[in-house]
Scaffold this motif. Structure first.
Motif, PDB file in Angstrom:
ATOM      1  N   PRO A 164      97.401 -11.766 -22.519  1.00  0.00           N
ATOM      2  CA  PRO A 164      96.091 -11.395 -23.050  1.00  0.00           C
ATOM      3  C   PRO A 164      94.920 -12.140 -22.421  1.00  0.00           C
ATOM      4  N   GLY A 165      95.139 -13.301 -21.800  1.00  0.00           N
ATOM      5  CA  GLY A 165      94.038 -14.074 -21.220  1.00  0.00           C
ATOM      6  C   GLY A 165      94.426 -14.674 -19.892  1.00  0.00           C
ATOM      7  N   SER A 166      93.488 -15.417 -19.274  1.00  0.00           N
ATOM      8  CA  SER A 166      93.763 -16.008 -17.963  1.00  0.00           C
ATOM      9  C   SER A 166      94.928 -16.988 -18.066  1.00  0.00           C
ATOM     10  N   VAL A 187      95.694  -8.739 -18.988  1.00  0.00           N
ATOM     11  CA  VAL A 187      94.887  -7.620 -19.490  1.00  0.00           C
ATOM     12  C   VAL A 187      93.421  -7.936 -19.217  1.00  0.00           C
ATOM     13  N   SER A 188      92.735  -6.991 -18.580  1.00  0.00           N
ATOM     14  CA  SER A 188      91.339  -7.153 -18.228  1.00  0.00           C
ATOM     15  C   SER A 188      90.465  -7.051 -19.480  1.00  0.00           C
ATOM     16  N   LYS A 189      89.409  -7.861 -19.523  1.00  0.00           N
ATOM     17  CA  LYS A 189      88.506  -7.847 -20.697  1.00  0.00           C
ATOM     18  C   LYS A 189      87.382  -6.877 -20.508  1.00  0.00           C
ATOM     19  N   ARG A 227      93.694  -1.837 -18.498  1.00  0.00           N
ATOM     20  CA  ARG A 227      93.386  -2.278 -17.137  1.00  0.00           C
ATOM     21  C   ARG A 227      93.986  -3.672 -16.948  1.00  0.00           C
ATOM     22  N   ILE A 228      94.726  -3.874 -15.865  1.00  0.00           N
ATOM     23  CA  ILE A 228      95.434  -5.120 -15.610  1.00  0.00           C
ATOM     24  C   ILE A 228      94.882  -5.782 -14.350  1.00  0.00           C
TER      25      ILE A 228
END
Length: 94
Positions: free
Chosen positions: A54-56, A92-94, A76-77
């Protein structure tokens, strides 16, 4: 599903090789047993891909220019890379 089928084929090969050895059939039966064992071991110990994070990933990771749409979730990944060990992570892109 495919993993279960491959595992089943490995079990059938092991069973056939074991029965063949017990009956004293031709020289190919040890090969069946060995092939079945290799297929089962490969299926059990195969490398699994990690799910999207879910995050960096944290310190030491660099975002690449690669991104794509995940076909299963539609999200979007982004692709992250660690230059120290060569690993890649999918976020996952934010």
């Amino acid at each position: 599903m495919l993993r279960a089928i491959v595992f089943g084929v490995g079990i059938l090969l092991c069973a056939g090789g074991t029965i063949g050895l017990a009956l004293g059939t031709g020289p190919e039966t040890p090969g069946l047993l060995i092939l079945g064992i290799l297929i089962i071991a490969g299926t059990l110990f195969e490398r699994r891909y990690h799910s999207n994070q879910p995050g960096s990933p944290g310190v030491g990771w660099e975002r690449t220019t690669e991104s794509f749409k995940d076909p299963t979730s539609g999200e979007r990944i982004e692709v992250w890379f660690n230059p120290h060990n060569g690993q890649r992570r999918y976020v996952v892109s934010k």
